[in-house]
Design a protein around this motif. Structure first.
Motif, PDB file in Angstrom:
ATOM      1  N   HIS A  44       0.823  -1.219   0.000  1.00  0.00           N
ATOM      2  CA  HIS A  44       0.000   0.000   0.000  1.00  0.00           C
ATOM      3  C   HIS A  44       0.861   1.274   0.000  1.00  0.00           C
ATOM      4  N   CYS A  45       1.743   1.411   0.994  1.00  0.00           N
ATOM      5  CA  CYS A  45       2.506   2.665   1.125  1.00  0.00           C
ATOM      6  C   CYS A  45       3.963   2.551   0.688  1.00  0.00           C
ATOM      7  N   ASN A  46       4.382   1.345   0.319  1.00  0.00           N
ATOM      8  CA  ASN A  46       5.725   1.079  -0.207  1.00  0.00           C
ATOM      9  C   ASN A  46       6.849   1.201   0.826  1.00  0.00           C
ATOM     10  N   THR A  47       6.506   1.308   2.107  1.00  0.00           N
ATOM     11  CA  THR A  47       7.559   1.372   3.122  1.00  0.00           C
ATOM     12  C   THR A  47       8.250   0.008   3.233  1.00  0.00           C
ATOM     13  N   LEU A  48       9.484   0.027   3.631  1.00  0.00           N
ATOM     14  CA  LEU A  48      10.245  -1.201   3.824  1.00  0.00           C
ATOM     15  C   LEU A  48       9.745  -1.888   5.092  1.00  0.00           C
ATOM     16  N   ILE A  49       9.397  -3.160   5.002  1.00  0.00           N
ATOM     17  CA  ILE A  49       8.858  -3.888   6.149  1.00  0.00           C
ATOM     18  C   ILE A  49      10.006  -4.577   6.868  1.00  0.00           C
ATOM     19  N   ILE A  50      10.384  -4.029   8.011  1.00  0.00           N
ATOM     20  CA  ILE A  50      11.491  -4.573   8.784  1.00  0.00           C
ATOM     21  C   ILE A  50      10.973  -5.484   9.888  1.00  0.00           C
ATOM     22  N   GLY A  51       9.789  -5.184  10.421  1.00  0.00           N
ATOM     23  CA  GLY A  51       9.181  -6.009  11.471  1.00  0.00           C
ATOM     24  C   GLY A  51       8.342  -7.128  10.872  1.00  0.00           C
ATOM     25  N   HIS A  52       7.388  -7.605  11.659  1.00  0.00           N
ATOM     26  CA  HIS A  52       6.547  -8.715  11.223  1.00  0.00           C
ATOM     27  C   HIS A  52       5.640  -8.337  10.063  1.00  0.00           C
ATOM     28  N   GLY A  53       5.016  -7.174  10.114  1.00  0.00           N
ATOM     29  CA  GLY A  53       4.065  -6.804   9.078  1.00  0.00           C
ATOM     30  C   GLY A  53       2.894  -7.764   9.057  1.00  0.00           C
ATOM     31  N   VAL A  54       2.058  -7.664   8.049  1.00  0.00           N
ATOM     32  CA  VAL A  54       0.937  -8.584   7.865  1.00  0.00           C
ATOM     33  C   VAL A  54       0.891  -8.996   6.397  1.00  0.00           C
ATOM     34  N   GLU A  55       0.281 -10.150   6.164  1.00  0.00           N
ATOM     35  CA  GLU A  55       0.169 -10.667   4.807  1.00  0.00           C
ATOM     36  C   GLU A  55      -1.282 -11.005   4.535  1.00  0.00           C
ATOM     37  N   ALA A  56      -1.758 -10.637   3.365  1.00  0.00           N
ATOM     38  CA  ALA A  56      -3.129 -10.949   2.958  1.00  0.00           C
ATOM     39  C   ALA A  56      -3.139 -11.285   1.472  1.00  0.00           C
ATOM     40  N   GLU A  57      -3.623 -12.466   1.158  1.00  0.00           N
ATOM     41  CA  GLU A  57      -3.747 -12.919  -0.229  1.00  0.00           C
ATOM     42  C   GLU A  57      -2.451 -12.726  -1.019  1.00  0.00           C
ATOM     43  N   GLY A  58      -1.323 -13.019  -0.378  1.00  0.00           N
ATOM     44  CA  GLY A  58      -0.032 -12.944  -1.059  1.00  0.00           C
ATOM     45  C   GLY A  58       0.615 -11.579  -1.084  1.00  0.00           C
ATOM     46  N   ASP A  59      -0.077 -10.556  -0.597  1.00  0.00           N
ATOM     47  CA  ASP A  59       0.502  -9.215  -0.527  1.00  0.00           C
ATOM     48  C   ASP A  59       1.006  -8.956   0.885  1.00  0.00           C
ATOM     49  N   PHE A  60       2.079  -8.193   1.004  1.00  0.00           N
ATOM     50  CA  PHE A  60       2.639  -7.844   2.298  1.00  0.00           C
ATOM     51  C   PHE A  60       2.319  -6.392   2.620  1.00  0.00           C
ATOM     52  N   PHE A  61       2.033  -6.138   3.894  1.00  0.00           N
ATOM     53  CA  PHE A  61       1.710  -4.795   4.359  1.00  0.00           C
ATOM     54  C   PHE A  61       2.490  -4.510   5.636  1.00  0.00           C
ATOM     55  N   CYS A  62       2.842  -3.253   5.848  1.00  0.00           N
ATOM     56  CA  CYS A  62       3.603  -2.894   7.041  1.00  0.00           C
ATOM     57  C   CYS A  62       2.732  -2.916   8.293  1.00  0.00           C
ATOM     58  N   CYS A  63       1.408  -2.767   8.124  1.00  0.00           N
ATOM     59  CA  CYS A  63       0.507  -2.715   9.271  1.00  0.00           C
ATOM     60  C   CYS A  63      -0.918  -3.055   8.832  1.00  0.00           C
ATOM     61  N   ALA A  64      -1.788  -3.263   9.832  1.00  0.00           N
ATOM     62  CA  ALA A  64      -3.185  -3.574   9.548  1.00  0.00           C
ATOM     63  C   ALA A  64      -3.875  -2.408   8.841  1.00  0.00           C
ATOM     64  N   HIS A  65      -3.508  -1.185   9.173  1.00  0.00           N
ATOM     65  CA  HIS A  65      -4.111  -0.010   8.535  1.00  0.00           C
ATOM     66  C   HIS A  65      -3.915  -0.050   7.014  1.00  0.00           C
ATOM     67  N   CYS A  66      -2.695  -0.347   6.574  1.00  0.00           N
ATOM     68  CA  CYS A  66      -2.422  -0.396   5.131  1.00  0.00           C
ATOM     69  C   CYS A  66      -3.156  -1.563   4.470  1.00  0.00           C
ATOM     70  N   ALA A  67      -3.240  -2.697   5.163  1.00  0.00           N
ATOM     71  CA  ALA A  67      -3.981  -3.840   4.616  1.00  0.00           C
ATOM     72  C   ALA A  67      -5.453  -3.480   4.463  1.00  0.00           C
ATOM     73  N   LYS A  68      -6.017  -2.807   5.462  1.00  0.00           N
ATOM     74  CA  LYS A  68      -7.420  -2.375   5.397  1.00  0.00           C
ATOM     75  C   LYS A  68      -7.631  -1.409   4.235  1.00  0.00           C
TER      76      LYS A  68
END
Length: 87
Positions: A44-68
């Motif tokens: 969503h925001c293109n930030t580098l994911i250094i922590g756990h992040g979240v994954e949905a349907e094969g996409d990675f997100f830095c946080c739940a907000h971006c996934a939403k």
């Protein structure tokens, strides 16, 4: 004997380390190079994911907000905890 070379920056260094990821070996001279080369970016925001992040349907997100924001249902923490945390 030739010193190992960082695959990100090209520095030849006697204290490189190897990261094994998905069955492939990668050589780096520092964690910064390893992270910038191997860490995923938020879909969503293109930030580098250094922590756990979240994954949905094969996409990675830095946080739940971006996934939403991309239409995925995510809860980062229970609503009661979120409401009671605010002072």
């Amino acid at each position: 004997m030739e010193m190992p070379t960082c695959e990100k920056c090209g520095n030849q260094y006697d204290k490189t380390f190897t990261v094994l990821m998905n069955g492939e070996s990668h050589v780096f001279d520092c964690f910064e190079c390893a992270i910038s080369k191997l860490a995923p970016h938020c879909s969503h925001c293109n930030t580098l994911i250094i922590g756990h992040g979240v994954e949905a349907e094969g996409d990675f997100f830095c946080c739940a907000h971006c996934a939403k924001a991309q239409g995925h249902f995510m809860i980062d923490r229970p609503i009661d905890e979120k409401v009671n945390h605010i002072s």
